[in-house]
Design a protein around this motif. Structure first.
Motif, PDB file in Angstrom:
ATOM      1  N   ARG A 118       9.174 -11.535  -4.284  1.00  0.00           N
ATOM      2  CA  ARG A 118       8.958 -10.484  -3.284  1.00  0.00           C
ATOM      3  C   ARG A 118       7.998  -9.417  -3.779  1.00  0.00           C
TER       4      ARG A 118
ATOM      5  N   GLU B  96       4.832  -8.569  -1.534  1.00  0.00           N
ATOM      6  CA  GLU B  96       4.751  -7.212  -0.997  1.00  0.00           C
ATOM      7  C   GLU B  96       3.402  -6.562  -1.262  1.00  0.00           C
TER       8      GLU B  96
ATOM      9  N   ASP C 283      -0.715  -7.483   2.893  1.00  0.00           N
ATOM     10  CA  ASP C 283      -0.458  -6.943   4.224  1.00  0.00           C
ATOM     11  C   ASP C 283       0.076  -8.039   5.147  1.00  0.00           C
ATOM     12  N   PHE C 284      -0.197  -9.294   4.788  1.00  0.00           N
ATOM     13  CA  PHE C 284       0.237 -10.426   5.601  1.00  0.00           C
ATOM     14  C   PHE C 284       0.372 -11.635   4.678  1.00  0.00           C
TER      15      PHE C 284
ATOM     16  N   CYS D 293      12.728 -16.413   4.373  1.00  0.00           N
ATOM     17  CA  CYS D 293      12.614 -15.076   4.990  1.00  0.00           C
ATOM     18  C   CYS D 293      12.847 -13.983   3.955  1.00  0.00           C
TER      19      CYS D 293
ATOM     20  N   ASP E 278       5.699 -13.469   6.110  1.00  0.00           N
ATOM     21  CA  ASP E 278       5.617 -12.948   7.476  1.00  0.00           C
ATOM     22  C   ASP E 278       5.538 -14.052   8.522  1.00  0.00           C
ATOM     23  N   ALA E 279       5.062 -15.239   8.122  1.00  0.00           N
ATOM     24  CA  ALA E 279       4.905 -16.344   9.070  1.00  0.00           C
ATOM     25  C   ALA E 279       4.781 -17.650   8.290  1.00  0.00           C
TER      26      ALA E 279
ATOM     27  N   PHE F  96      -0.610 -11.655  15.404  1.00  0.00           N
ATOM     28  CA  PHE F  96       0.041 -10.580  14.671  1.00  0.00           C
ATOM     29  C   PHE F  96      -0.903  -9.387  14.596  1.00  0.00           C
TER      30      PHE F  96
ATOM     31  N   VAL G 166      -2.071  -6.698  12.061  1.00  0.00           N
ATOM     32  CA  VAL G 166      -2.058  -6.424  10.628  1.00  0.00           C
ATOM     33  C   VAL G 166      -3.058  -5.305  10.355  1.00  0.00           C
TER      34      VAL G 166
END
Length: 205
Positions: A38, A42, A45-46, A85, A90-91, A136, A138
């Protein structure tokens, strides 16, 4: 991906990863670095991953039946999506050579798992009416995400067990005409930048 806007946009970091598969032991820790995954995601941005697995609880898991018809059976529990998740993606893109490992049932079960955990995805579809891309926002940029595979790469060769109608509805097999139509539809929906996940690797020769 490619950029189709002329307005100034902020600097944006996108991370795209390959082969996120339930056949490997799920670990949020990235052992090679000692950092939490993570922490890496993180910084983006995407963040997008290729979901190289199905999650069909009614089909044998990889741990139970590693191979079916002499081919890898990439299936894990639907709770695998919860781990994906939690890692910070994000996708997901789902068009690859294992999305037919359990036929139409596996596609529909996997998509249902993704929707249950509110994970956006594209590349496989549960119905003919399902939109073939996701959009999305972003950093104020409208980004479209699409996912295709090339028919000649095979879907573990299980796609041949689907009827032509099932393949047209549930899969996203690349063609120049289809991609042009999808890009035009995404732009009509406001997309300024397009990211495409395209699986071309043939696993079985």
């Amino acid at each position: 991906g490619y950029y189709i806007s002329v307005r100034p946009v902020p600097r944006t970091m996108v991370i795209v990863t390959s082969d996120n598969s339930s056949i490997f032991f799920i670990s949020i820790q990235a052992e090679s670095t000692g950092h939490d995954m993570r922490d890496i995601l993180e910084t983006a941005d995407f963040a997008v991953a290729n979901l190289e697995t199905i999650t069909s609880d009614g089909w044998p898991y990889f741990s139970e039946e590693t191979y079916l018809d002499s081919k890898a059976n990439c299936n894990g529990p639907s709770t695998y999506i919860a781990a994906v998740c939690a890692s910070g993606f994000d996708a997901l893109v789902t068009s690859n050579n294992h999305n037919c490992d359990a036929g139409v049932r596996g596609i529909i079960d996997t998509n249902a798992s993704l929707e249950r955990y509110n994970m956006p995805y594209t590349g496989t579809f549960s119905s003919k009416s399902q939109q073939r891309f996701q959009i999305f926002e972003v950093n104020g940029i409208k980004v479209a995400l699409l996912s295709y595979t090339t028919e000649t790469t095979g879907f573990n060769e299980k796609e041949f067990e689907l009827t032509q109608e099932e393949r047209d509805v549930h899969l996203n097999i690349f063609s120049k005409e289809r991609a042009e139509a999808d890009f035009a539809a995404a732009r009509e929906a406001g997309a300024e930048f397009v990211i495409v996940g395209h699986s071309e690797r043939r696993q079985y020769f």
